[in-house]
Design a protein around this motif. Structure first.
Motif, PDB file in Angstrom:
ATOM      1  N   ILE A 134      36.110  29.533  29.082  1.00 34.51           N
ATOM      2  CA  ILE A 134      36.620  28.858  30.270  1.00 34.51           C
ATOM      3  C   ILE A 134      36.888  29.928  31.324  1.00 34.51           C
ATOM      4  N   VAL A 135      36.147  29.894  32.403  1.00 34.29           N
ATOM      5  CA  VAL A 135      36.283  30.887  33.464  1.00 34.29           C
ATOM      6  C   VAL A 135      37.406  30.462  34.399  1.00 34.29           C
ATOM      7  N   PRO A 136      38.389  31.311  34.621  1.00 35.57           N
ATOM      8  CA  PRO A 136      39.471  30.951  35.544  1.00 35.57           C
ATOM      9  C   PRO A 136      38.998  31.047  36.989  1.00 35.57           C
ATOM     10  N   PRO A 137      39.771  30.524  37.941  1.00 32.94           N
ATOM     11  CA  PRO A 137      39.408  30.700  39.355  1.00 32.94           C
ATOM     12  C   PRO A 137      39.231  32.182  39.690  1.00 32.94           C
ATOM     13  N   ILE A 138      38.150  32.479  40.402  1.00 28.00           N
ATOM     14  CA  ILE A 138      37.785  33.849  40.728  1.00 28.00           C
ATOM     15  C   ILE A 138      38.372  34.245  42.088  1.00 28.00           C
ATOM     16  N   ALA A 179      27.135  33.171  47.450  1.00 20.11           N
ATOM     17  CA  ALA A 179      26.726  33.201  46.047  1.00 20.11           C
ATOM     18  C   ALA A 179      27.805  32.604  45.155  1.00 20.11           C
ATOM     19  N   GLN A 180      29.064  32.833  45.514  1.00 18.05           N
ATOM     20  CA  GLN A 180      30.160  32.257  44.731  1.00 18.05           C
ATOM     21  C   GLN A 180      30.181  30.739  44.838  1.00 18.05           C
ATOM     22  N   ASP A 181      30.112  30.233  46.061  1.00 18.10           N
ATOM     23  CA  ASP A 181      30.153  28.783  46.248  1.00 18.10           C
ATOM     24  C   ASP A 181      28.958  28.106  45.581  1.00 18.10           C
ATOM     25  N   TRP A 182      27.794  28.733  45.687  1.00 23.09           N
ATOM     26  CA  TRP A 182      26.606  28.183  45.034  1.00 23.09           C
ATOM     27  C   TRP A 182      26.739  28.280  43.519  1.00 23.09           C
ATOM     28  N   SER A 199      28.759  25.475  41.997  1.00 23.49           N
ATOM     29  CA  SER A 199      28.407  24.097  42.344  1.00 23.49           C
ATOM     30  C   SER A 199      26.978  23.705  41.971  1.00 23.49           C
ATOM     31  N   SER A 200      26.066  24.675  41.861  1.00 25.59           N
ATOM     32  CA  SER A 200      24.673  24.340  41.583  1.00 25.59           C
ATOM     33  C   SER A 200      24.491  23.932  40.123  1.00 25.59           C
ATOM     34  N   VAL A 201      23.636  22.933  39.900  1.00 28.07           N
ATOM     35  CA  VAL A 201      23.359  22.509  38.522  1.00 28.07           C
ATOM     36  C   VAL A 201      22.676  23.619  37.726  1.00 28.07           C
ATOM     37  N   ARG A 202      22.196  24.652  38.418  1.00 28.66           N
ATOM     38  CA  ARG A 202      21.639  25.800  37.701  1.00 28.66           C
ATOM     39  C   ARG A 202      22.684  26.405  36.760  1.00 28.66           C
ATOM     40  N   TYR A 203      23.948  26.391  37.177  1.00 29.54           N
ATOM     41  CA  TYR A 203      25.009  27.021  36.385  1.00 29.54           C
ATOM     42  C   TYR A 203      26.019  26.030  35.820  1.00 29.54           C
ATOM     43  N   THR A 204      26.225  24.912  36.494  1.00 34.48           N
ATOM     44  CA  THR A 204      27.179  23.938  35.951  1.00 34.48           C
ATOM     45  C   THR A 204      26.596  23.210  34.742  1.00 34.48           C
ATOM     46  N   THR A 205      25.265  23.201  34.612  1.00 35.17           N
ATOM     47  CA  THR A 205      24.549  22.584  33.484  1.00 35.17           C
ATOM     48  C   THR A 205      25.195  21.271  33.044  1.00 35.17           C
ATOM     49  N   PRO A 206      25.070  20.213  33.852  1.00 34.13           N
ATOM     50  CA  PRO A 206      25.753  18.944  33.549  1.00 34.13           C
ATOM     51  C   PRO A 206      25.441  18.383  32.167  1.00 34.13           C
ATOM     52  N   GLU A 207      24.235  18.671  31.634  1.00 27.68           N
ATOM     53  CA  GLU A 207      23.887  18.166  30.307  1.00 27.68           C
ATOM     54  C   GLU A 207      24.687  18.859  29.202  1.00 27.68           C
ATOM     55  N   ASP A 208      25.253  20.017  29.492  1.00 27.85           N
ATOM     56  CA  ASP A 208      26.095  20.769  28.565  1.00 27.85           C
ATOM     57  C   ASP A 208      27.106  21.514  29.430  1.00 27.85           C
ATOM     58  N   SER A 239      36.096  25.227  39.945  1.00 26.88           N
ATOM     59  CA  SER A 239      35.629  24.605  41.188  1.00 26.88           C
ATOM     60  C   SER A 239      36.404  25.133  42.390  1.00 26.88           C
ATOM     61  N   VAL A 240      37.392  25.981  42.149  1.00 24.90           N
ATOM     62  CA  VAL A 240      38.200  26.555  43.224  1.00 24.90           C
ATOM     63  C   VAL A 240      38.290  28.063  43.020  1.00 24.90           C
ATOM     64  N   PHE A 241      38.797  28.741  44.045  1.00 26.47           N
ATOM     65  CA  PHE A 241      38.956  30.187  43.992  1.00 26.47           C
ATOM     66  C   PHE A 241      40.429  30.546  44.176  1.00 26.47           C
ATOM     67  N   THR A 242      40.761  31.807  43.934  1.00 30.23           N
ATOM     68  CA  THR A 242      42.132  32.273  44.098  1.00 30.23           C
ATOM     69  C   THR A 242      42.168  33.409  45.112  1.00 30.23           C
TER      70      THR A 242
END
Length: 365
Positions: A6-10, A301-304, A307-316, A322-325
């Motif tokens: 689980i990646v925390p807000p960056i 690059a951070q926002d993409w 949010s992009s399905v390339r990395y969010t991988t909705p199938e898994d 989804s937010v930053f710090t």
């Protein structure tokens, strides 16, 4: 597979921005991919769903629309090479053959009129990209773009040698090559083209400006490694990123590797903000625009990435935020223990105790 890490807000002190025609640009890039048949049909269908036009629109939020579209098409083309030939294709484990193919592609970039690879879709797309580079850039910018493409090609052949051997480089070697195989350097000439100027050599080649550029590449690629870890580890084949390097050579658990990678990029981000503020105070208007574009590149690059399905991988679903710090986990002023980049910390006087990173980035951006 479950969500894994689980990646925390960056930490991101750079405000977001996007070109107002981003939707149109994304549609145009999907059409360009189909026109030139970039990659296999399966790969192309994936790429056109990954909001690559939106990514380019974040990098050049106030740039010329024609150049934003050029950048978007180029990024998609790069994924056609990286995904199609390096990571998923047979050439990805045959560094010699990969070098041969990329060498011919480089010739296409240098001289698009040369009759080689005439039935190859990537070569056709590259010819179109080069002609547009000529249209919107100077001869010097086109030459630097070709030089950067050579650096990128060289680095992915290096990665292919590790893929073939199923080996993991140490952190120092990985850091150096990641500055190039992340394909960030090939974007740099387009940052200038997007706003219709050419940075003069005495500023672009200045050691501190080169360092700021490398810092941006480090942050972008480390962020990419953090956000893409779930996707890459879930593949059945070889994968290489900063977290795996830290696990392999530092003996860290996956959770410790994630924490360490975040701390490393946070420390570099703090230095980037300090250095770009200093350079902006002493540079030309063109240099200030270039440094602002580096910051947009990082944040885009951070926002993409989140949010992009390339990395969010909705199938898994990946466990990415989804937010930053606005708080770094590490704002230390000492160099990272990575020799190839430790010199970055020698370029500035100590940061004033009364000024925060957040205050500094407001002036830079």
């Amino acid at each position: 597979m479950g969500p894994g890490l689980i990646v925390p807000p960056i930490f991101s002190p750079i405000p977001p921005a996007i070109h107002p025609r981003h939707t149109e640009i994304d549609v145009q890039t999907a059409a360009w991919a189909e026109t030139f048949r970039i990659g296999s049909e399966e790969l192309r269908s994936r790429l056109v769903r990954q909001d690559i036009g939106t990514f380019a629109a974040r990098i050049l939020p106030a740039g010329r629309q024609e150049v934003v579209s050029l950048l978007a098409d180029f990024v998609l083309w790069l994924f056609g090479v990286d995904d199609g030939h390096c990571e998923e294709g047979e050439l990805g484990r045959r560094p010699g053959d990969l070098a041969g193919f990329l060498h011919i592609l480089l010739r296409v970039a240098q001289c698009p009129e040369v009759p080689v690879l005439q039935d190859d879709s990537l070569a056709a797309g590259l010819r179109d990209l080069r002609l547009r580079i000529n249209r919107y850039g100077t001869a010097g910018q086109a030459a630097r773009w070709v030089d950067a493409l050579r650096e990128y090609f060289f680095s992915v052949v290096w990665e292919a040698s590790h893929r073939r051997a199923d080996s993991v480089p140490d952190l120092n070697d990985y850091t150096l090559m990641r500055l190039y195989d992340g394909a960030t350097s090939v974007v740099l000439p387009l940052l200038e083209m997007g706003y219709g100027y050419e940075l003069q050599p005495h500023e672009r080649d200045r050691t501190a400006v080169r360092a700021a550029t490398e810092m941006a590449s480090f942050i972008i690629t480390w962020d990419n490694d953090i956000f893409s870890h779930h996707k890459e580890k879930g593949t059945k084949g070889y994968y290489l990123n900063a977290l795996r390097v830290l696990e392999e050579h530092e003996g860290l658990t996956p959770e410790q590797a994630l924490t360490t990678a975040i701390a490393q990029r946070d420390r570099v981000m703090c230095l980037f903000v300090r250095l770009t503020e200093y350079l902006s105070d002493h540079g030309s208007p063109q240099l200030r625009q270039y440094l602002a574009s580096l910051a947009h590149f990082i944040r885009g690059a951070q926002d993409w990435g989140v949010s992009s399905v390339r990395y969010t991988t909705p199938e898994d679903p990946a466990g990415i935020p989804s937010v930053f710090t606005d708080r770094p986990t590490d704002d230390g002023a000492e160099p990272l223990d990575i020799p190839v980049i430790a010199w970055w910390w020698d370029l500035l006087p100590p940061v004033p105790a009364h000024r925060t990173v957040h205050q500094q980035v407001q002036r830079t951006a």
